[in-house]
Design a protein around this motif. Structure first.
Motif, PDB file in Angstrom:
ATOM      1  N   ARG A 188       0.830  -1.206   0.000  1.00 47.54           N
ATOM      2  CA  ARG A 188       0.000   0.000   0.000  1.00 47.54           C
ATOM      3  C   ARG A 188       0.873   1.269   0.000  1.00 47.54           C
ATOM      4  O   ARG A 188       0.601   2.219   0.732  1.00 47.54           O
ATOM      5  N   PHE A 189       1.885   1.282  -0.849  1.00 45.17           N
ATOM      6  CA  PHE A 189       2.769   2.445  -0.894  1.00 45.17           C
ATOM      7  C   PHE A 189       2.038   3.670  -1.444  1.00 45.17           C
ATOM      8  O   PHE A 189       1.053   3.566  -2.184  1.00 45.17           O
ATOM      9  N   THR A 190       2.524   4.838  -1.045  1.00 49.57           N
ATOM     10  CA  THR A 190       1.954   6.085  -1.566  1.00 49.57           C
ATOM     11  C   THR A 190       2.708   6.486  -2.829  1.00 49.57           C
ATOM     12  O   THR A 190       3.939   6.361  -2.902  1.00 49.57           O
ATOM     13  N   VAL A 191       1.973   6.993  -3.804  1.00 44.56           N
ATOM     14  CA  VAL A 191       2.578   7.325  -5.093  1.00 44.56           C
ATOM     15  C   VAL A 191       2.000   8.629  -5.611  1.00 44.56           C
ATOM     16  O   VAL A 191       0.818   8.918  -5.435  1.00 44.56           O
ATOM     17  N   ALA A 192       2.853   9.420  -6.246  1.00 45.81           N
ATOM     18  CA  ALA A 192       2.413  10.666  -6.883  1.00 45.81           C
ATOM     19  C   ALA A 192       2.217  10.426  -8.370  1.00 45.81           C
ATOM     20  O   ALA A 192       3.136   9.948  -9.047  1.00 45.81           O
ATOM     21  N   LEU A 193       1.030  10.757  -8.856  1.00 46.78           N
ATOM     22  CA  LEU A 193       0.724  10.658 -10.278  1.00 46.78           C
ATOM     23  C   LEU A 193       0.358  12.041 -10.806  1.00 46.78           C
ATOM     24  O   LEU A 193      -0.082  12.918 -10.059  1.00 46.78           O
ATOM     25  N   SER A 194       0.511  12.206 -12.109  1.00 51.77           N
ATOM     26  CA  SER A 194       0.312  13.523 -12.711  1.00 51.77           C
ATOM     27  C   SER A 194      -1.143  13.847 -12.991  1.00 51.77           C
ATOM     28  O   SER A 194      -1.440  14.949 -13.466  1.00 51.77           O
ATOM     29  N   VAL A 240      -1.631  10.024  -4.768  1.00 52.43           N
ATOM     30  CA  VAL A 240      -1.694  11.471  -4.572  1.00 52.43           C
ATOM     31  C   VAL A 240      -1.489  12.099  -5.947  1.00 52.43           C
ATOM     32  O   VAL A 240      -0.519  11.780  -6.641  1.00 52.43           O
ATOM     33  N   TYR A 241      -2.414  12.962  -6.362  1.00 53.87           N
ATOM     34  CA  TYR A 241      -2.281  13.613  -7.662  1.00 53.87           C
ATOM     35  C   TYR A 241      -1.639  14.977  -7.485  1.00 53.87           C
ATOM     36  O   TYR A 241      -2.004  15.749  -6.589  1.00 53.87           O
ATOM     37  N   MET A 242      -0.668  15.287  -8.343  1.00 52.96           N
ATOM     38  CA  MET A 242      -0.006  16.591  -8.285  1.00 52.96           C
ATOM     39  C   MET A 242       0.543  16.952  -9.656  1.00 52.96           C
ATOM     40  O   MET A 242       0.612  16.105 -10.558  1.00 52.96           O
ATOM     41  N   ASN A 243       0.938  18.212  -9.809  1.00 52.33           N
ATOM     42  CA  ASN A 243       1.544  18.665 -11.052  1.00 52.33           C
ATOM     43  C   ASN A 243       2.785  17.829 -11.349  1.00 52.33           C
ATOM     44  O   ASN A 243       3.586  17.545 -10.432  1.00 52.33           O
ATOM     45  N   PHE A 244       2.958  17.444 -12.601  1.00 53.53           N
ATOM     46  CA  PHE A 244       4.060  16.551 -12.948  1.00 53.53           C
ATOM     47  C   PHE A 244       5.427  17.144 -12.607  1.00 53.53           C
ATOM     48  O   PHE A 244       6.381  16.415 -12.362  1.00 53.53           O
ATOM     49  N   LEU A 245       5.538  18.467 -12.566  1.00 53.74           N
ATOM     50  CA  LEU A 245       6.807  19.104 -12.254  1.00 53.74           C
ATOM     51  C   LEU A 245       7.184  18.943 -10.779  1.00 53.74           C
ATOM     52  O   LEU A 245       8.344  19.148 -10.414  1.00 53.74           O
ATOM     53  N   GLU A 246       6.241  18.574  -9.933  1.00 54.67           N
ATOM     54  CA  GLU A 246       6.482  18.470  -8.498  1.00 54.67           C
ATOM     55  C   GLU A 246       6.762  17.039  -8.032  1.00 54.67           C
ATOM     56  O   GLU A 246       7.121  16.825  -6.877  1.00 54.67           O
ATOM     57  N   VAL A 279       7.607  12.887   0.771  1.00 57.15           N
ATOM     58  CA  VAL A 279       6.174  13.164   0.827  1.00 57.15           C
ATOM     59  C   VAL A 279       5.388  11.950   0.348  1.00 57.15           C
ATOM     60  O   VAL A 279       4.308  11.639   0.853  1.00 57.15           O
ATOM     61  N   VAL A 280       5.951  11.248  -0.641  1.00 55.61           N
ATOM     62  CA  VAL A 280       5.369  10.012  -1.156  1.00 55.61           C
ATOM     63  C   VAL A 280       6.482   8.974  -1.261  1.00 55.61           C
ATOM     64  O   VAL A 280       7.674   9.319  -1.273  1.00 55.61           O
ATOM     65  N   ASP A 281       6.098   7.712  -1.346  1.00 57.50           N
ATOM     66  CA  ASP A 281       7.090   6.638  -1.460  1.00 57.50           C
ATOM     67  C   ASP A 281       7.639   6.520  -2.878  1.00 57.50           C
ATOM     68  O   ASP A 281       8.772   6.073  -3.080  1.00 57.50           O
ATOM     69  N   ALA A 282       6.813   6.892  -3.848  1.00 60.84           N
ATOM     70  CA  ALA A 282       7.203   6.722  -5.243  1.00 60.84           C
ATOM     71  C   ALA A 282       6.431   7.733  -6.092  1.00 60.84           C
ATOM     72  O   ALA A 282       5.510   8.399  -5.611  1.00 60.84           O
ATOM     73  N   GLY A 283       6.814   7.834  -7.344  1.00 56.68           N
ATOM     74  CA  GLY A 283       6.113   8.735  -8.248  1.00 56.68           C
ATOM     75  C   GLY A 283       6.308   8.288  -9.683  1.00 56.68           C
ATOM     76  O   GLY A 283       7.297   7.613 -10.008  1.00 56.68           O
ATOM     77  N   VAL A 284       5.373   8.653 -10.530  1.00 55.18           N
ATOM     78  CA  VAL A 284       5.489   8.337 -11.954  1.00 55.18           C
ATOM     79  C   VAL A 284       5.935   9.598 -12.690  1.00 55.18           C
ATOM     80  O   VAL A 284       5.219  10.591 -12.724  1.00 55.18           O
TER      81      VAL A 284
END
Length: 284
Positions: free
Chosen positions: A94-100, A120-126, A135-140
């Protein structure tokens, strides 16, 4: 006429032949507006712009209001968005991930592959900084960020690999395309599609000159060498007009989305294109 597109280098490259006046339409003034891709997706759901870049992962949601264009398309072929994490860390179930963005193609593929992840959704630049800061465990990562990121990060999984597993591994990965409002007169829509196709063709024909102009005017966020590499990935000769293999890839993406409950029905992209033969039939 406003053309809405993302601020990443491939979109800037494909549309600035219009901005620089290399192609145009009599009695029509074009304005470019650059917004991040998820903002464009959300605005398309609202019907804000007549012509807009979108994620292919969004299109079935707007099919009744927008037609797909055949030009200015971006596909991955052996590459694409990257799921990254800090080096020497392991991702829990259940890792946290940032997507654009919720409606991006990469979000669709990620949600199929990792149904238990906390998004977690955020601007791709962030996204890169959010992973670095914990802030998150991973991101795309998407757009130019896939070509260079902090050395303390590494790739957990390529979206390309997820796509291959879901699609069978023979088709390019559909990422971004263009849509045009259905309420426009069909003859005007055909003219706009032809003009946009010509703009992408001219951009490719004069790639070195246009790239230099973009660099001189600080219109892209990357250096010349990275721009050259990036354009060959996402604004190449295959971006000018959809081919049969790309049609098949889009249809497969829509089928995957339908099978996993993201779309209410299965659709064939060819049924949602502007009928370019209309002008010929009308004049015959």
């Amino acid at each position: 006429m406003v053309i809405a597109h993302s601020p990443d280098a491939d979109d800037i490259f494909m549309y600035y032949a219009i901005k620089f006046g290399w192609v145009g339409k009599n009695n029509v003034q074009f304005e470019n507006i650059a917004l991040d891709i998820e903002t464009l997706n959300v605005e398309a759901l609202k019907g804000t712009y007549d012509i807009s870049a979108i994620s292919f992962g969004l299109y079935p949601h707007i099919r009744n209001d927008y037609a797909l264009l055949r030009t200015a398309v971006s596909f991955g072929q052996g590459y694409g968005p990257k799921l990254i994490r800090k080096r020497d860390t392991l991702l829990k179930k259940r890792f946290t991930v940032a997507l654009s963005g919720k409606f991006t193609t990469n979000a669709l593929l990620f949600r199929v592959a990792y149904p238990d992840a906390k998004i977690v959704y955020m601007n791709f630049l962030e996204i890169e900084q959010a992973v670095l800061d914990g802030v998150v465990d991973a991101g795309v990562l998407i757009h130019e960020s896939i070509l260079g990121y902090d050395e303390s990060l590494e790739v957990e999984r390529e979206m390309w690999d997820i796509w291959c597993e879901l699609s069978g591994g023979e088709l390019p990965l559909p990422l971004g395309g263009m849509a045009i409002r259905r309420s426009l007169p069909i003859t005007s829509a055909i003219e706009y599609e032809n003009l946009l196709t010509k703009a992408v063709q001219i951009a490719r024909d004069h790639k070195d000159r246009l790239s230099k102009m973009l660099m001189e005017r600080s219109l892209v966020r990357i250096d010349a060498a990275t721009l050259e590499k990036y354009l060959e990935l996402y604004a190449n000769d295959e971006s000018i007009s959809l081919n049969d293999t790309q049609y098949q890839a889009i249809e497969k993406l829509f089928s995957i989305g339908y099978e996993h409950g993201f779309f209410e029905q299965r659709i064939d992209p060819k049924d949602f294109m502007i009928p370019l033969e209309y002008t010929e039939l009308r004049n015959s």
